[in-house]
Design an enzyme around this catalytic site. Structure first.
Site, PDB file in Angstrom:
ATOM      1  N   ILE A 174       0.853  -1.184   0.000  1.00 26.65           N
ATOM      2  CA  ILE A 174       0.000   0.000   0.000  1.00 26.65           C
ATOM      3  C   ILE A 174       0.892   1.238   0.000  1.00 26.65           C
ATOM      4  O   ILE A 174       1.664   1.463   0.944  1.00 26.65           O
ATOM      5  CB  ILE A 174      -0.932   0.004   1.246  1.00 26.65           C
ATOM      6  CG1 ILE A 174      -1.650  -1.347   1.395  1.00 26.65           C
ATOM      7  CG2 ILE A 174      -1.907   1.170   1.163  1.00 26.65           C
ATOM      8  CD1 ILE A 174      -2.457  -1.798   0.207  1.00 26.65           C
ATOM      9  N   LYS A 175       0.799   1.993  -1.087  1.00 24.76           N
ATOM     10  CA  LYS A 175       1.619   3.197  -1.193  1.00 24.76           C
ATOM     11  C   LYS A 175       0.922   4.341  -0.443  1.00 24.76           C
ATOM     12  O   LYS A 175      -0.227   4.677  -0.744  1.00 24.76           O
ATOM     13  CB  LYS A 175       1.814   3.579  -2.667  1.00 24.76           C
ATOM     14  CG  LYS A 175       2.749   2.626  -3.394  1.00 24.76           C
ATOM     15  CD  LYS A 175       2.855   2.958  -4.866  1.00 24.76           C
ATOM     16  CE  LYS A 175       3.660   4.203  -5.133  1.00 24.76           C
ATOM     17  NZ  LYS A 175       3.805   4.438  -6.601  1.00 24.76           N
ATOM     18  N   ILE A 176       1.636   4.883   0.503  1.00 21.25           N
ATOM     19  CA  ILE A 176       1.101   5.988   1.305  1.00 21.25           C
ATOM     20  C   ILE A 176       2.046   7.182   1.163  1.00 21.25           C
ATOM     21  O   ILE A 176       3.254   7.050   1.420  1.00 21.25           O
ATOM     22  CB  ILE A 176       0.973   5.577   2.796  1.00 21.25           C
ATOM     23  CG1 ILE A 176       0.026   4.368   2.925  1.00 21.25           C
ATOM     24  CG2 ILE A 176       0.498   6.745   3.639  1.00 21.25           C
ATOM     25  CD1 ILE A 176      -0.186   3.874   4.349  1.00 21.25           C
TER      26      ILE A 176
END
Ligand code: G3P
Length: 226
Positions: free
Chosen positions: A84-86
């Site tokens: 999950i790219k945050i």
């Protein structure tokens, strides 16, 4: 160093998987916009095609609680090898910490400085993603910044690794390979440049022509042995 594909176009992804030793796909909202197709259907299609390889998907919310919700839903939908790219801003860092005790792999993205990378590693990110070419465009050195990040992570004995992103040429990638950066994610265009070399093409052409001159009816070993 592993190579990932920074693209959401399924035809490009299939082509690169056929010809290059790649280990997965990274996406972001701009890449999905460029693809001009339904973003969820696109990601499902990519996941089906790449099997259990790494797939990086960016959250869209701008506050920590909603980022956490998105992260959980994305992991549930796309499986364990989904990162999950945050974005690494204040809300992003808060979300990373809230997710720290869940089995959700985080790629801290939009990294322009070693400070952001350091904080993301403390907040539990698996990868930090410096934007090499965008840093160059700000008048700094993207490769040097990335190496500095790698050194900081190593000296602080964190498990966080570097996933370098935003490349415009192959030299930027190769310089980072020299320093053992874990992953580089490259666009379809940059992959095209990896082996675009007239010297190589000429050498191969010469080999073929020389061998043809031996016996015009037998051009490959298959003609001899098959
Ligand atoms: O993964 C981040 C990357 O896509 C940014 O690349 O080319 O838009 O600077 P670029």
């Amino acid at each position: 160093m592993k190579l990932l594909i920074d693209d959401a176009n399924i035809d490009n992804i299939k082509y690169l998987y056929e010809y290059f030793p790649v280990s997965g796909v990274t996406t972001n909202p701009s890449i999905l916009f460029k693809n001009k197709k339904d973003p969820l259907e696109t990601l499902v299609e990519i996941r089906e095609f790449i099997g259990d390889d790494q797939l990086h998907i960016q959250v869209l919310s701008d506050n920590a609680d909603d980022i956490v919700k998105e992260a959980r839903l994305l992991k549930e939908k796309f499986g364990t090898n989904t990162f999950i790219k945050i974005p690494t801003n204040k809300e992003g860092l808060k979300a990373m910490r809230l997710l720290e005790n869940e089995k959700i792999k985080i790629t801290a993205t939009a990294i322009y400085s070693p400070t952001q990378a350091f904080l993301a590693s403390l907040a539990g990110a698996v990868y930090v993603a410096p934007y090499v070419n965008r840093i160059d465009n700000l008048g700094y050195d993207g490769v040097e910044t990335t190496i500095k990040i790698q050194n900081i992570l190593e000296k602080n004995q964190t498990d966080t690794k570097v996933l370098a992103a935003s490349f415009k040429n192959t030299n930027q990638v190769l310089k980072l390979a020299e320093y053992g950066i874990s992953i580089a994610t490259c666009s379809y265009e940059v992959f095209g440049k990896f082996i675009e070399d007239n010297n190589v093409n000429k050498a191969v052409e010469d080999f073929v022509n020389d061998f043809k001159a031996i016996d015009k009816d037998r051009r490959t070993w298959t003609d001899y042995l098959g």
